[in-house]
Design a protein around this motif. Structure first.
Motif, PDB file in Angstrom:
ATOM      1  N   ASN A 110      -9.626  -4.213   0.312  1.00 19.20           N
ATOM      2  CA  ASN A 110     -11.018  -3.875   0.038  1.00 19.20           C
ATOM      3  C   ASN A 110     -11.114  -2.607  -0.789  1.00 19.20           C
ATOM      4  O   ASN A 110     -10.097  -2.004  -1.142  1.00 19.20           O
ATOM      5  CB  ASN A 110     -11.802  -3.730   1.352  1.00 19.20           C
ATOM      6  N   LEU A 136     -15.402   6.635  -0.339  1.00 21.75           N
ATOM      7  CA  LEU A 136     -14.842   7.882   0.183  1.00 21.75           C
ATOM      8  C   LEU A 136     -15.630   9.080  -0.328  1.00 21.75           C
ATOM      9  O   LEU A 136     -16.200   9.040  -1.426  1.00 21.75           O
ATOM     10  CB  LEU A 136     -13.378   8.015  -0.238  1.00 21.75           C
ATOM     11  N   SER A 171       0.799  -1.218   0.000  1.00 24.94           N
ATOM     12  CA  SER A 171       0.000   0.000   0.000  1.00 24.94           C
ATOM     13  C   SER A 171       0.834   1.271   0.000  1.00 24.94           C
ATOM     14  O   SER A 171       0.304   2.358  -0.204  1.00 24.94           O
ATOM     15  CB  SER A 171      -0.938   0.007   1.216  1.00 24.94           C
ATOM     16  N   THR A 220     -15.260   4.964   4.612  1.00 25.39           N
ATOM     17  CA  THR A 220     -14.969   3.675   5.224  1.00 25.39           C
ATOM     18  C   THR A 220     -13.471   3.391   5.201  1.00 25.39           C
ATOM     19  O   THR A 220     -12.715   3.998   4.443  1.00 25.39           O
ATOM     20  CB  THR A 220     -15.725   2.551   4.497  1.00 25.39           C
ATOM     21  N   ASP A 221     -13.039   2.445   6.026  1.00 28.74           N
ATOM     22  CA  ASP A 221     -11.620   2.147   6.186  1.00 28.74           C
ATOM     23  C   ASP A 221     -11.078   1.342   5.008  1.00 28.74           C
ATOM     24  O   ASP A 221     -11.795   0.553   4.381  1.00 28.74           O
ATOM     25  CB  ASP A 221     -11.378   1.360   7.481  1.00 28.74           C
ATOM     26  N   TYR A 222      -9.800   1.530   4.757  1.00 23.99           N
ATOM     27  CA  TYR A 222      -9.055   0.789   3.736  1.00 23.99           C
ATOM     28  C   TYR A 222      -8.359  -0.371   4.438  1.00 23.99           C
ATOM     29  O   TYR A 222      -7.511  -0.150   5.303  1.00 23.99           O
ATOM     30  CB  TYR A 222      -8.057   1.741   3.079  1.00 23.99           C
ATOM     31  N   ARG A 223      -8.717  -1.621   4.089  1.00 22.46           N
ATOM     32  CA  ARG A 223      -8.242  -2.786   4.835  1.00 22.46           C
ATOM     33  C   ARG A 223      -7.560  -3.800   3.920  1.00 22.46           C
ATOM     34  O   ARG A 223      -7.890  -3.912   2.744  1.00 22.46           O
ATOM     35  CB  ARG A 223      -9.400  -3.474   5.563  1.00 22.46           C
ATOM     36  N   ASN A 280     -11.360  12.382   1.169  1.00 19.49           N
ATOM     37  CA  ASN A 280     -11.124  10.979   1.541  1.00 19.49           C
ATOM     38  C   ASN A 280     -11.689  10.612   2.910  1.00 19.49           C
ATOM     39  O   ASN A 280     -11.055   9.912   3.689  1.00 19.49           O
ATOM     40  CB  ASN A 280      -9.633  10.652   1.476  1.00 19.49           C
ATOM     41  N   THR A 290      -8.804   1.174  -4.589  1.00 21.91           N
ATOM     42  CA  THR A 290      -8.288  -0.109  -4.112  1.00 21.91           C
ATOM     43  C   THR A 290      -6.952  -0.419  -4.768  1.00 21.91           C
ATOM     44  O   THR A 290      -6.563   0.215  -5.758  1.00 21.91           O
ATOM     45  CB  THR A 290      -9.280  -1.253  -4.379  1.00 21.91           C
ATOM     46  N   PRO A 345     -12.838   0.850  -0.275  1.00 27.13           N
ATOM     47  CA  PRO A 345     -13.625   1.742   0.573  1.00 27.13           C
ATOM     48  C   PRO A 345     -14.415   2.764  -0.242  1.00 27.13           C
ATOM     49  O   PRO A 345     -14.060   3.076  -1.383  1.00 27.13           O
ATOM     50  CB  PRO A 345     -12.561   2.438   1.433  1.00 27.13           C
TER      51      PRO A 345
END
Length: 204
Positions: A156, A160, A7, A193-196, A190, A140, A158
């Motif tokens: 995932n 934003l 990432s 939801t969270d970036y996982r 941004n 992603t 997310p």
């Protein structure tokens, strides 16, 4: 490799590609009516005229280790009586990687790594000098296995959101031909939801 390594290069979310924004040192948050405004401030979509489509590409060919790196971006705007709408697709390609196993240096497979951003936005003027904008995006990291069975896991996608406003002021200079213009912009980007990262099933 680790999820942090995967990432760490995920930059299509906030790296400028358009030549004008790069030449302006990314100071694009207060510029209205430009086809790449959605990446910086959705309020900048206001003032668009007609229909526009743009393509930009940025290569990292200044270093051997980054010779495969490239950014591409497609964007477009549409003016309507209701609002000015925009769309953007941006992708960062990092090249092909070899994966080695935990038991030794022998490769277990190869994969291509890239990430992408897809966004939609709208902006409208509430007064002659104030523009408001909102955008929704998804982002992603894409891991495309080329050969073997490397254990790479998945990220995932997310959802934003961006919110932005631009204030513009223009005035005729007394006893001078022409006028001067001042624009101030602010954007919150941004949020969502969270970036996982999800590890492979075989990894606990």
């Amino acid at each position: 490799f680790s999820p942090a390594q995967l990432s760490s290069g995920s930059l299509s979310l906030d790296t400028p590609v358009d030549p004008r924004s790069v030449s302006m040192a990314e100071s694009f948050v207060a510029l209205s009516g430009h086809h790449h405004a959605l990446l910086y401030n959705p309020a900048g979509l206001a003032g668009s005229t007609g229909v526009s489509i743009a393509y930009a590409r940025r290569n990292f060919n200044w270093a051997d280790w980054a010779d495969q790196f490239k950014y591409i971006s497609f964007s477009g705007t549409l003016h309507s009586p209701i609002a000015d709408f925009g769309i953007v697709y941006s992708r960062f390609y990092q090249g092909e990687f070899v994966v080695t196993g935990s038991q030794g240096p022998d490769p277990t497979g190869r994969f291509r790594l890239s990430d992408y951003l897809l966004g939609l936005g709208a902006a409208f003027s509430i007064q002659n000098d104030i523009d408001l904008g909102v955008a929704v995006k998804t982002f992603t990291t894409d891991i495309d296995v080329v050969s073997g069975n490397p254990q790479v896991g998945r990220f995932n996608s997310p959802v934003l959101f961006d919110l932005g406003v631009i204030y513009s002021y223009s005035n005729q200079v007394q006893n001078q031909p022409g006028e001067y213009n001042i624009s101030l912009g602010i954007a919150l980007q941004n949020f969502g939801t969270d970036y996982r990262y999800s590890p492979p099933a075989s990894v606990s």
